[in-house]
Design an enzyme around this catalytic site. Structure first.
Site, short mmCIF file in Angstrom:
data_model
loop_
_atom_site.label_atom_id
_atom_site.label_comp_id
_atom_site.label_asym_id
_atom_site.label_seq_id
_atom_site.Cartn_x
_atom_site.Cartn_y
_atom_site.Cartn_z
N MET A 139 0.85 -1.06 -0.09
CA MET A 139 0.04 -0.05 0.22
C MET A 139 0.90 1.16 0.10
SD MET A 139 -3.55 -0.80 1.97
CE MET A 139 -3.07 -0.37 3.86
N GLY A 141 11.25 -3.18 5.71
CA GLY A 141 10.43 -4.26 5.48
C GLY A 141 9.97 -4.74 3.97
N HIS A 142 9.41 -3.70 3.41
CA HIS A 142 8.94 -3.90 2.00
C HIS A 142 10.01 -4.16 0.98
CE1 HIS A 142 5.65 -1.18 3.75
NE2 HIS A 142 4.92 -2.09 3.03
N GLY A 146 4.98 -10.15 4.53
CA GLY A 146 5.82 -10.18 5.71
C GLY A 146 5.09 -10.72 6.97
N GLN A 147 5.81 -11.24 7.79
CA GLN A 147 5.34 -12.16 8.97
C GLN A 147 4.46 -11.19 9.66
OE1 GLN A 147 4.91 -15.29 10.06
NE2 GLN A 147 3.96 -14.73 11.95
N LYS A 148 4.69 -10.02 9.97
CA LYS A 148 4.15 -8.84 10.78
C LYS A 148 2.65 -9.01 10.73
CE LYS A 148 3.63 -4.44 10.18
NZ LYS A 148 2.21 -4.23 10.70
N ASP A 149 2.04 -9.04 9.32
CA ASP A 149 0.74 -9.25 9.26
C ASP A 149 0.21 -10.63 9.13
OD1 ASP A 149 -0.18 -6.35 8.82
OD2 ASP A 149 1.30 -6.38 7.24
N GLN A 188 -3.19 -12.04 8.00
CA GLN A 188 -3.33 -11.73 6.44
C GLN A 188 -2.67 -12.67 5.81
OE1 GLN A 188 -2.61 -7.82 4.26
NE2 GLN A 188 -0.77 -8.56 4.03
N ARG A 231 2.60 2.80 9.32
CA ARG A 231 1.82 3.72 10.28
C ARG A 231 2.54 4.27 11.39
NH1 ARG A 231 -2.33 -0.13 8.64
NH2 ARG A 231 -4.17 0.85 8.23
#
Length: 277
Positions: A26, A32-33, A143-146, A149, A183
């Site tokens: 997004m 990370g991206h 990514g594992q953070k989400d 998802q 964020r």
């Protein structure tokens, strides 16, 4: 690096590439991206990314209008990371007037983020299914953070027989442990300092598990104790769940997912770690 704003333009450019890794985003990119882009390039040879702030995954009281955006910066970062092709559609391109179709994954969307954000994963599954159909990737990188998802997308790919591999990569963190997130830019200085409570709470529960604790309730309480000691942290949930079904556990086993959601002022952050096994 080629940039395509329409589906037709993207498909024309995609035809010139073979095996393709895909990183959907997004925008307002961070390390990370970019780590996903680099891994996609290493494993697939060519890599495409998308930049699209998807309105259907935001609730009416959420931050769609103020979600951070900086297209010029994002494109420069993708170019430097070795991206070959970027898809930058507008809302009307992805959701033409009269669109009536949505994708919904059940059960694994009922808890955690799904319980707090009704309709969120319907929006996620729909836009990701559309992107997969447009991009036709060999592999897609998340990514594992989400974590939830990732569970939802893997389930969708499996259940709908989509011909690609979903690859989940480790969360990239700041030096003080805070998971990188677009964020994070919302955080005031005192909130940014307080935000380390998320990773410290997860680490406290993981340390208990490493020491032999298998009672999931005690791991949840360990997370709550760390968060409760931070005055700025408002707890939305803490969880110790099955990594595939995301149902809450009573007894912890290897691979269980520790996760939490916390509000710091106007900013909502999530984080998680899977227990080793």
């Amino acid at each position: 690096m080629e940039i395509a704003a329409t589906i037709a333009e993207f498909r024309q450019a995609r035809g010139r590439l073979g095996r393709l890794g895909f990183v959907p985003t997004m925008g307002f990119l961070h390390e990370g991206h970019l780590s996903l882009v680099r891994r996609a390039r290493e494993e697939c040879g060519a890599v495409a990314a998308s930049i699209f702030v998807n309105p259907t995954q935001f609730g009416p009281s959420e931050d769609f209008s103020r979600y951070p955006r900086d297209m010029e910066r994002d494109l420069a970062l993708l170019r430097a990371a070795g991206c070959d092709l970027v898809f930058t559609p507008g809302v009307a391109e992805m959701y033409p007037p009269g669109s009536l179709t949505a994708v919904e994954v059940t059960t694994v969307t009922d808890t955690l983020e799904g319980a707090v954000r009704p309709g969120h994963f319907r929006g996620v599954a729909t836009v990701v299914a559309k992107l997969f159909n447009i991009v036709q990737p060999s592999c897609a990188y998340f990514g594992q953070k989400d974590a939830q998802q990732c569970v939802v997308i893997r389930r969708m790919v499996r259940d709908l027989d989509m011909p690609l591999e979903v690859i989940v990569c480790p969360t990239v963190r700041e030096v003080d442990g805070l998971a990188m997130s677009s964020r994070n830019v919302y955080l005031q200085p005192d909130e940014r300092q307080a935000a380390t409570a998320l990773s410290r709470a997860l680490d406290a529960a993981a340390a208990l598990y490493k020491a032999g604790e298998r009672d999931a309730g005690r791991l949840r309480q360990a997370m709550r104790d760390v968060l409760a000691a931070e005055p700025l942290a408002g707890i939305e949930y803490v969880s110790v769940a099955d990594p595939e079904l995301l149902s809450e556990l009573e007894t912890v086993s290897a691979g269980a997912l520790l996760s939490l959601a916390v509000r710091l002022g106007r900013t909502r952050l999530i984080d998680n770690i899977p227990l080793p096994g």
